[in-house]
Design a protein around this motif. Structure first.
Motif, PDB file in Angstrom:
ATOM      1  N   TRP A 156      47.602  42.913  35.362  1.00  0.00           N
ATOM      2  CA  TRP A 156      46.519  44.833  35.345  1.00  0.00           C
ATOM      3  C   TRP A 156      45.139  44.569  34.916  1.00  0.00           C
ATOM      4  O   TRP A 156      44.096  44.370  35.575  1.00  0.00           O
ATOM      5  CB  TRP A 156      46.874  45.379  36.163  1.00  0.00           C
ATOM      6  N   LEU A 160      41.671  42.893  36.855  1.00  0.00           N
ATOM      7  CA  LEU A 160      40.767  44.180  37.109  1.00  0.00           C
ATOM      8  C   LEU A 160      39.627  43.022  35.678  1.00  0.00           C
ATOM      9  O   LEU A 160      38.926  43.892  36.539  1.00  0.00           O
ATOM     10  CB  LEU A 160      41.493  45.389  36.470  1.00  0.00           C
ATOM     11  N   GLY A 164      36.553  42.179  38.411  1.00  0.00           N
ATOM     12  CA  GLY A 164      34.773  43.053  38.188  1.00  0.00           C
ATOM     13  C   GLY A 164      33.943  42.025  37.709  1.00  0.00           C
ATOM     14  O   GLY A 164      32.822  42.102  38.178  1.00  0.00           O
ATOM     15  N   ALA A 250      42.120  51.791  32.840  1.00  0.00           N
ATOM     16  CA  ALA A 250      41.731  50.983  34.718  1.00  0.00           C
ATOM     17  C   ALA A 250      41.525  52.172  35.452  1.00  0.00           C
ATOM     18  O   ALA A 250      40.378  51.252  36.294  1.00  0.00           O
ATOM     19  CB  ALA A 250      43.612  51.178  35.502  1.00  0.00           C
ATOM     20  N   LEU A 251      40.708  53.133  34.905  1.00  0.00           N
ATOM     21  CA  LEU A 251      39.711  53.945  35.972  1.00  0.00           C
ATOM     22  C   LEU A 251      38.083  52.904  35.641  1.00  0.00           C
ATOM     23  O   LEU A 251      37.771  52.730  36.250  1.00  0.00           O
ATOM     24  CB  LEU A 251      39.816  55.468  35.794  1.00  0.00           C
ATOM     25  N   LEU A 253      37.232  49.891  34.481  1.00  0.00           N
ATOM     26  CA  LEU A 253      37.680  48.889  35.377  1.00  0.00           C
ATOM     27  C   LEU A 253      37.219  49.087  36.817  1.00  0.00           C
ATOM     28  O   LEU A 253      36.554  48.084  37.324  1.00  0.00           O
ATOM     29  CB  LEU A 253      38.271  47.527  34.632  1.00  0.00           C
ATOM     30  N   ALA A 254      38.293  49.683  37.192  1.00  0.00           N
ATOM     31  CA  ALA A 254      38.321  49.973  39.227  1.00  0.00           C
ATOM     32  C   ALA A 254      36.851  50.200  39.205  1.00  0.00           C
ATOM     33  O   ALA A 254      36.108  49.474  39.638  1.00  0.00           O
ATOM     34  CB  ALA A 254      39.338  50.459  38.743  1.00  0.00           C
ATOM     35  N   TRP A 256      33.884  48.920  37.830  1.00  0.00           N
ATOM     36  CA  TRP A 256      33.407  48.446  37.452  1.00  0.00           C
ATOM     37  C   TRP A 256      33.265  47.555  38.814  1.00  0.00           C
ATOM     38  O   TRP A 256      33.010  46.590  39.346  1.00  0.00           O
ATOM     39  CB  TRP A 256      33.139  48.050  36.368  1.00  0.00           C
ATOM     40  N   VAL A 257      34.119  47.146  39.140  1.00  0.00           N
ATOM     41  CA  VAL A 257      35.184  46.087  40.179  1.00  0.00           C
ATOM     42  C   VAL A 257      34.696  47.114  41.481  1.00  0.00           C
ATOM     43  O   VAL A 257      33.761  45.940  42.130  1.00  0.00           O
ATOM     44  CB  VAL A 257      36.706  46.224  40.712  1.00  0.00           C
ATOM     45  N   VAL A 258      34.401  47.769  41.788  1.00  0.00           N
ATOM     46  CA  VAL A 258      33.476  48.700  43.280  1.00  0.00           C
ATOM     47  C   VAL A 258      32.143  48.492  42.899  1.00  0.00           C
ATOM     48  O   VAL A 258      31.163  48.625  44.004  1.00  0.00           O
ATOM     49  CB  VAL A 258      33.913  50.449  43.413  1.00  0.00           C
TER      50      VAL A 258
END
Length: 276
Positions: A156, A160, A164, A250-251, A253-254, A256-258
């Motif tokens: 993961w 991620l 990102g 995880a938060l 990185l997620a 930064w993906v958004v």
């Protein structure tokens, strides 16, 4: 007597167009010696160089060698380099050479083009990471995790981080006025993040204010996530927060993906900046 009408030819599916474009993207990458050297040879050279100079040094208070620490950072840095730096510059070059304009004029859906780019980045990154890990094991006796939990974390963090880096690379490609400016703008950004995010230096040895700045960006969390995979669990007490902070990793990185996705959608250009 008239000949029977030919049955209608079904249009190519989205999947087939995406896979065909992916093959094209992969061939273009393999034919680019500059990209091949940057993506594969440069990280390998750094790992061998730093591992040879500092590889036997044990980090204070732990049984972790610098080579083992550095491997985790190079894996994280390799993900960023491929998805962000290399992708941004390659798209900028395609835009300058009107390749994007010609692609946009074809029936190829935009989603197929971007999906093919993501698949190409993912494929190259997987090969790069495998090579780096193989070097770490073969030359520096880096111990790999033996349980599914650590490899699950690797999966993961890898996905991620790649997602990102890729979305940010697509967004950055449109912020570059031209491809020639790419190296001058992106390289200093990547170097700054590498030196402040625990790739070339031990993260806790970086000045506190630079640690704070680095913590805004994904590479710091990507590198820490990889350290949680390749370093023994007790090393978490040597981290800045005294733990691996995997939920926070995880938060961020997620997020930064958004952020990368929103920026890519809002800023992407098929034509050069000087086109009317």
């Amino acid at each position: 007597m008239t000949a029977p009408a030919s049955p209608p030819v079904a249009p190519p599916s989205w999947t087939s167009m995406t896979l065909n474009r992916y093959v094209v993207e992969l061939k273009e990458f393999l034919r680019s010696r500059e990209q091949m050297v940057f993506i594969f040879a440069f990280p390998m050279m750094l790992l061998v160089l730093f591992g040879s100079v500092f590889g036997g040094a044990v980090l204070d208070g732990t049984d972790v060698t610098f080579a083992q620490y550095f491997l985790a950072g190079m894996v994280a840095s390799g993900i960023l380099n491929t998805g962000f730096q290399s992708l941004a510059m390659s798209i900028a070059i395609d835009r300058d050479e009107d390749v994007l304009k010609r692609i946009h004029a074809t029936p190829l859906p935009a989603t197929s083009y971007f999906a093919a780019k993501i698949l190409q980045v993912l494929s190259v990154t997987v090969v790069q990471v495998v090579i780096l890990i193989a070097i770490g094991v073969a030359l520096y006796d880096v111990a790999l995790p033996s349980d599914a939990a650590h490899w699950g974390t690797f999966a993961w963090v890898f996905l991620l981080g790649t997602a990102g880096s890729t979305t940010l690379g697509i967004a950055m490609s449109s912020l570059l006025r031209n491809a020639k400016a790419g190296s001058a703008i992106i390289t200093p950004i990547v170097l700054f993040l590498q030196f402040t995010s625990g790739v070339f230096l031990i993260f806790t040895q970086v000045p506190a204010f630079l640690q704070t700045v680095a913590s805004i960006f994904p590479l710091r969390w990507l590198a820490q996530g990889m350290r949680s995979v390749f370093l023994p669990d007790e090393f978490k007490y040597a981290e800045a927060a005294g733990s691996w902070q995997l939920p926070l990793t995880a938060l961020i990185l997620a997020v930064w993906v958004v952020v990368g996705l929103v920026l890519a959608v809002r800023t992407f250009r098929w034509t050069r900046h000087d086109d009317n």
